[in-house]
Design a protein around this motif. Sequence first.
Motif, PDB file in Angstrom:
ATOM      1  N   PRO A  71       0.801  -1.226   0.000  1.00  0.00           N
ATOM      2  CA  PRO A  71       0.000   0.000   0.000  1.00  0.00           C
ATOM      3  C   PRO A  71       0.829   1.269   0.000  1.00  0.00           C
ATOM      4  CG  PRO A  71      -0.915  -1.582   1.553  1.00  0.00           C
ATOM      5  CD  PRO A  71       0.424  -2.115   1.136  1.00  0.00           C
ATOM      6  N   VAL A  72       1.957   1.267   0.722  1.00  0.00           N
ATOM      7  CA  VAL A  72       2.791   2.470   0.761  1.00  0.00           C
ATOM      8  C   VAL A  72       3.346   2.785  -0.618  1.00  0.00           C
ATOM      9  CG1 VAL A  72       4.941   3.440   1.692  1.00  0.00           C
ATOM     10  CG2 VAL A  72       3.365   2.219   3.212  1.00  0.00           C
ATOM     11  N   LEU A  73       3.892   1.771  -1.312  1.00  0.00           N
ATOM     12  CA  LEU A  73       4.437   2.003  -2.656  1.00  0.00           C
ATOM     13  C   LEU A  73       3.341   2.402  -3.647  1.00  0.00           C
ATOM     14  CD1 LEU A  73       7.058  -0.883  -2.988  1.00  0.00           C
ATOM     15  CD2 LEU A  73       7.441   1.504  -2.389  1.00  0.00           C
ATOM     16  N   LYS A  74       2.177   1.848  -3.484  1.00  0.00           N
ATOM     17  CA  LYS A  74       1.084   2.191  -4.385  1.00  0.00           C
ATOM     18  C   LYS A  74       0.647   3.641  -4.179  1.00  0.00           C
ATOM     19  CE  LYS A  74      -3.459   0.613  -5.945  1.00  0.00           C
ATOM     20  NZ  LYS A  74      -4.540  -0.384  -5.765  1.00  0.00           N
ATOM     21  N   GLN A  75       0.562   4.081  -2.913  1.00  0.00           N
ATOM     22  CA  GLN A  75       0.199   5.468  -2.636  1.00  0.00           C
ATOM     23  C   GLN A  75       1.269   6.430  -3.144  1.00  0.00           C
ATOM     24  OE1 GLN A  75      -2.610   6.694  -1.386  1.00  0.00           O
ATOM     25  NE2 GLN A  75      -3.513   4.625  -1.277  1.00  0.00           N
ATOM     26  N   MET A  76       2.517   6.017  -3.052  1.00  0.00           N
ATOM     27  CA  MET A  76       3.598   6.853  -3.588  1.00  0.00           C
ATOM     28  C   MET A  76       3.475   6.994  -5.104  1.00  0.00           C
ATOM     29  SD  MET A  76       6.900   5.583  -1.374  1.00  0.00           S
ATOM     30  CE  MET A  76       8.004   6.599  -2.360  1.00  0.00           C
ATOM     31  N   MET A  77       3.178   5.891  -5.765  1.00  0.00           N
ATOM     32  CA  MET A  77       3.009   5.953  -7.217  1.00  0.00           C
ATOM     33  C   MET A  77       1.875   6.908  -7.598  1.00  0.00           C
ATOM     34  SD  MET A  77       1.645   3.121  -9.899  1.00  0.00           S
ATOM     35  CE  MET A  77       0.004   3.698  -9.469  1.00  0.00           C
ATOM     36  N   MET A  78       0.752   6.853  -6.868  1.00  0.00           N
ATOM     37  CA  MET A  78      -0.369   7.742  -7.147  1.00  0.00           C
ATOM     38  C   MET A  78       0.004   9.191  -6.886  1.00  0.00           C
ATOM     39  SD  MET A  78      -3.432   5.408  -5.494  1.00  0.00           S
ATOM     40  CE  MET A  78      -4.627   6.709  -5.722  1.00  0.00           C
ATOM     41  N   ALA A  79       0.811   9.421  -5.861  1.00  0.00           N
ATOM     42  CA  ALA A  79       1.242  10.795  -5.580  1.00  0.00           C
ATOM     43  C   ALA A  79       2.142  11.324  -6.683  1.00  0.00           C
ATOM     44  CB  ALA A  79       1.959  10.836  -4.221  1.00  0.00           C
ATOM     45  N   ILE A  80       3.024  10.455  -7.206  1.00  0.00           N
ATOM     46  CA  ILE A  80       3.883  10.863  -8.330  1.00  0.00           C
ATOM     47  C   ILE A  80       3.023  11.167  -9.562  1.00  0.00           C
ATOM     48  CG2 ILE A  80       5.647  10.067  -9.929  1.00  0.00           C
ATOM     49  CD1 ILE A  80       6.854   8.462  -7.606  1.00  0.00           C
ATOM     50  N   GLN A 128       1.654  14.565  -0.288  1.00  0.00           N
ATOM     51  CA  GLN A 128       1.317  13.160  -0.113  1.00  0.00           C
ATOM     52  C   GLN A 128       2.540  12.281  -0.338  1.00  0.00           C
ATOM     53  OE1 GLN A 128      -1.336  11.809   1.058  1.00  0.00           O
ATOM     54  NE2 GLN A 128      -0.937   9.659   0.617  1.00  0.00           N
ATOM     55  N   LEU A 129       3.368  12.686  -1.336  1.00  0.00           N
ATOM     56  CA  LEU A 129       4.580  11.921  -1.614  1.00  0.00           C
ATOM     57  C   LEU A 129       5.530  11.949  -0.409  1.00  0.00           C
ATOM     58  CD1 LEU A 129       6.351  10.309  -3.567  1.00  0.00           C
ATOM     59  CD2 LEU A 129       7.206  12.489  -4.476  1.00  0.00           C
ATOM     60  N   ASN A 130       5.713  13.131   0.197  1.00  0.00           N
ATOM     61  CA  ASN A 130       6.591  13.235   1.362  1.00  0.00           C
ATOM     62  C   ASN A 130       6.050  12.423   2.533  1.00  0.00           C
ATOM     63  OD1 ASN A 130       8.367  14.928   0.020  1.00  0.00           O
ATOM     64  ND2 ASN A 130       7.240  16.780   0.618  1.00  0.00           N
ATOM     65  N   PHE A 131       4.716  12.444   2.692  1.00  0.00           N
ATOM     66  CA  PHE A 131       4.108  11.694   3.786  1.00  0.00           C
ATOM     67  C   PHE A 131       4.345  10.192   3.619  1.00  0.00           C
ATOM     68  CE2 PHE A 131       0.388   9.433   5.502  1.00  0.00           C
ATOM     69  CZ  PHE A 131       0.536   9.745   6.850  1.00  0.00           C
ATOM     70  N   GLN A 132       4.179   9.665   2.404  1.00  0.00           N
ATOM     71  CA  GLN A 132       4.387   8.252   2.156  1.00  0.00           C
ATOM     72  C   GLN A 132       5.870   7.883   2.232  1.00  0.00           C
ATOM     73  OE1 GLN A 132       1.994   6.067   2.026  1.00  0.00           O
ATOM     74  NE2 GLN A 132       0.382   7.660   2.084  1.00  0.00           N
ATOM     75  N   MET A 133       6.753   8.820   1.830  1.00  0.00           N
ATOM     76  CA  MET A 133       8.196   8.559   1.949  1.00  0.00           C
ATOM     77  C   MET A 133       8.592   8.420   3.415  1.00  0.00           C
ATOM     78  SD  MET A 133       9.854  11.071  -0.930  1.00  0.00           S
ATOM     79  CE  MET A 133      11.509  10.766  -0.350  1.00  0.00           C
ATOM     80  N   GLY A 134       7.960   9.202   4.290  1.00  0.00           N
ATOM     81  CA  GLY A 134       8.229   9.061   5.720  1.00  0.00           C
ATOM     82  C   GLY A 134       7.851   7.688   6.215  1.00  0.00           C
ATOM     83  N   LYS A 135       6.734   7.162   5.758  1.00  0.00           N
ATOM     84  CA  LYS A 135       6.331   5.815   6.125  1.00  0.00           C
ATOM     85  C   LYS A 135       7.325   4.787   5.612  1.00  0.00           C
ATOM     86  CE  LYS A 135       1.289   6.293   6.412  1.00  0.00           C
ATOM     87  NZ  LYS A 135       0.006   5.791   5.878  1.00  0.00           N
ATOM     88  N   LEU A 136       7.805   5.030   4.387  1.00  0.00           N
ATOM     89  CA  LEU A 136       8.720   4.079   3.767  1.00  0.00           C
ATOM     90  C   LEU A 136      10.042   4.017   4.529  1.00  0.00           C
ATOM     91  CD1 LEU A 136       9.210   2.128   1.361  1.00  0.00           C
ATOM     92  CD2 LEU A 136      10.118   4.112   0.101  1.00  0.00           C
ATOM     93  N   ARG A 137      10.530   5.161   5.008  1.00  0.00           N
ATOM     94  CA  ARG A 137      11.817   5.187   5.683  1.00  0.00           C
ATOM     95  C   ARG A 137      11.780   4.424   7.022  1.00  0.00           C
ATOM     96  NH1 ARG A 137      11.853  10.739   3.796  1.00  0.00           N
ATOM     97  NH2 ARG A 137      13.485  10.980   2.189  1.00  0.00           N
ATOM     98  N   ASN A 138      10.576   4.261   7.565  1.00  0.00           N
ATOM     99  CA  ASN A 138      10.471   3.559   8.848  1.00  0.00           C
ATOM    100  C   ASN A 138      10.858   2.094   8.735  1.00  0.00           C
ATOM    101  OD1 ASN A 138       9.628   5.871  10.201  1.00  0.00           O
ATOM    102  ND2 ASN A 138       7.444   5.461   9.777  1.00  0.00           N
ATOM    103  N   PHE A 139      10.713   1.497   7.558  1.00  0.00           N
ATOM    104  CA  PHE A 139      11.037   0.070   7.453  1.00  0.00           C
ATOM    105  C   PHE A 139      11.942  -0.271   6.268  1.00  0.00           C
ATOM    106  CE2 PHE A 139       7.045   0.781   5.210  1.00  0.00           C
ATOM    107  CZ  PHE A 139       7.296   0.209   3.970  1.00  0.00           C
ATOM    108  N   CYS A 140      12.240   0.707   5.390  1.00  0.00           N
ATOM    109  CA  CYS A 140      13.043   0.434   4.188  1.00  0.00           C
ATOM    110  C   CYS A 140      14.428   1.059   4.346  1.00  0.00           C
ATOM    111  CB  CYS A 140      12.349   0.973   2.964  1.00  0.00           C
ATOM    112  SG  CYS A 140      13.273   0.658   1.430  1.00  0.00           S
ATOM    113  N   VAL A 141      15.452   0.262   4.083  1.00  0.00           N
ATOM    114  CA  VAL A 141      16.820   0.757   4.173  1.00  0.00           C
ATOM    115  C   VAL A 141      17.283   1.410   2.876  1.00  0.00           C
ATOM    116  CG1 VAL A 141      17.428  -0.929   5.930  1.00  0.00           C
ATOM    117  CG2 VAL A 141      17.732  -1.515   3.525  1.00  0.00           C
ATOM    118  N   LYS A 142      16.506   1.257   1.778  1.00  0.00           N
ATOM    119  CA  LYS A 142      16.849   1.845   0.479  1.00  0.00           C
ATOM    120  C   LYS A 142      15.730   2.779  -0.003  1.00  0.00           C
ATOM    121  CE  LYS A 142      19.671  -1.993  -1.246  1.00  0.00           C
ATOM    122  NZ  LYS A 142      19.874  -2.954  -2.371  1.00  0.00           N
ATOM    123  N   SER A 143      15.193   3.530   0.920  1.00  0.00           N
ATOM    124  CA  SER A 143      14.026   4.347   0.581  1.00  0.00           C
ATOM    125  C   SER A 143      14.333   5.370  -0.517  1.00  0.00           C
ATOM    126  CB  SER A 143      13.498   5.047   1.834  1.00  0.00           C
ATOM    127  OG  SER A 143      14.534   5.853   2.422  1.00  0.00           O
TER     128      SER A 143
END
Length: 815
Positions: A412-421, A428-443
Amino acid sequence: MSSLSKRSIFASNRRLNETMPVLNRLAKFLYQLMITYGLLWYLLGLLLGRAIILSDISPFAIAFLAVTAVTKRSFAPLTMLCMILGALTVSIPHAVFISLSSLLMLMIDHHWGQTRSKRLKWLALTSGASVVLARLMIVAFEGVFTIYDMTMFVIEGTLAGFLVMVFLQAYPFNSLKPPRAKFKVEEMICAMILATAVLTGMVGLTINGIAIDQIMAIYIVLFAALVAGTTAGSAVGVMVGLMLSLTSAIELYQISLLALIGLLAGLLKNVNRTVMTFGALIAALLIGIYNIEMMSLHNLLWQTVIAAGLFLLTPSMLGKKVAKYVPGTEEAQAENEQYLQKVRDATANRVERFSEMFEALSDSFASIETDTTKFDDMHDVDEYLSRVTEKTCQTCLKKQTCWVNQFDRTYPVLKQMMMAIEERDSSQLNFQMGKLRNFCVKSDQVVDQMRYEFSFYKANKRLKQQVRESRQFVSEQLNGVSEVMNNFATEMVKEREDYVWHEQMIRRVLYENRYSLEHLELFSIDKGNIDLEMTLYFNDYHGEAEKVIAPLLSDLLNETVVVDEETASSERHGDRTFVFSSVKNYQLASGVAHAAKQGNLLSGDTYMTLPLGKSRFVLAISDGMGNGERAYLESSETLKLLKQILQSGINEQVALQSINSILSLRTSDEIYATLDLAVIDLQEPHVNFLKIGAMMSFIKRGDAVYPIESGNLPIGILEEFDVEPVYESLKDGDLLVMVSDGILETVATEDNREMWLKRKIRELETDDPQDVADLILEETIRSHHGAIVDDMTVLVTKIEKSRPKWASFSSVATV
């Protein structure tokens, strides 16, 4: 009904049913005997062997044998034998001549005729040469020879060659050509020549003083009159009488006798066959009394009575069956109409099948679009994310954790990022990137790859969208074609209604007004769709069709009828053909004024006036984007496509959708054009406006002006759009004003431009369409101090009640 009468009816029906198979077997046996086994050829050969004209000329037998040798070669030997036997009943020298000429013809044809490319011409030449050679051989044996003899031999040989070509066209020997449903007139004449030649062979055969040839001649004339009427009966009578008169100079009365029998019998054909025989007896009495010194009236009456008896014994169905093959007869016309009806029904059925096929194809394309659109969108997203993770997550140590153990969190996080792009929503993109950084080491690497792959995703989506648009366009086109073909099939199978009563009334009205009607054909008398054609003869024509006949028809049919078409062979006299049709309740008068930007010759605006059938009219203005040649090509191409699609019968809304799809799909260039379309119904006056990026139009009714507007982007910009038609009723005297956008954009005024144009239209003191168009264009240019800053077009149409030149009047004859 009593039980006794019922039993008698059942008994008679049972006897009839028992008799029919016997008669059918007898008819089949006779057919096989005469045609299959060749008895007809042998009988004809026997009689033609006796046929002699002008005392010693006998070309018939050799010509008949030549035709038999080509068409029925297996019958030729016995046919020749029968000819020789028939000749023996005349004289031995005649039998010698028939034998010698027949043998010569068969020998020459066998040795040299089989390899000839032009076989028929060679056969005619061979027959003529055989006759001449046979006569020369007989004369050489006798030792007497004169120039007169040689002349007669050449004439006899020429006749023999000519008769070969005649007999080849006479039924039933015309087997060298494929059979046809109808005979030609030439073939009928050739058949009659063969029949008269056979009659010539009956000359001299008598029973108790009654000539058999006379009986058969009268019978043939009666049968011809029954089949084809007065003209054929008289013509056959003259032909048969002339041929028989060649056998003896004292029998020239036979021409007038047989011609009169054919005339009277043909005139009485429509009564019944018994009355026809009375006509033949009257003709025999008249000719017999007038030539009492040259013939036996007693024998003539007996010959006529016997021929009439044979005629009455002939099955009536035989005459009707033969009449079907004779051009011009009622039976032939009925057979032709029945054949045309079958062809029409078969064609309509085939068109309906095509219509169903196109409808099925249309539904197929539409269902594909409905079923796959949602699935394709999901698949595109998954494919996009798959390409992103392939370049980033596949080499990551936490791949198992993110995509297997925590899939519901990662996807869901990657899908929301794609929609924001895609929506360019940075928050919205920054908000989803924050979520991604919480668990992704290559955000950061994932975000960069998503932005990189997005261009490919967008191109792929655009390509699939174009495919869907193409499917939708094809579906609409197939559905439109199916509708047109279905309407066409419905019109084809529609039976012609019975207009007998109306036809009789029209004939009576024209007769009482002393018009000579040659032909009348009623195609339709439906209200508002009258269509009839008539041909009349005039000694001195002065426009009576428009002045008198059209008002008479209008009074009779209770609808205004006018002359639609007129054709004539000469200026004032002779036959004239008229097509009458319903008048349009309303008629249009149009005027147009246009100017190109800066006075150029080529304008980006184009217009069209197009009649659709008899009751609809199309007005259209198209404005290509910009100015000059490119804009002109855009607008003219739009109207060209519109004209072709509308003339094919497709609905105007489907036509606009089709044009939009064509213009948006055919090229990658931006080709846009506005379209202002008005479809006017002239029977119940109303107009449907369909505006695609066009300016408002105006309807002027008296001192009031009503604006008409509808909002759509120019055609070709959007892949799909809904055309909302604007319906407006029309009245007598209304002015419909359509303008391109250049009119309003050129106006140099601080006021509302639409209100300025509406006021100018209201203030006009003329209702002439051309004057109105010229004045509006002139006022627009004056408002900008004489400068033409854009392409401008004004199309004005006036709706008027139809007023025929010659009004209908009440006629006592039509009551």
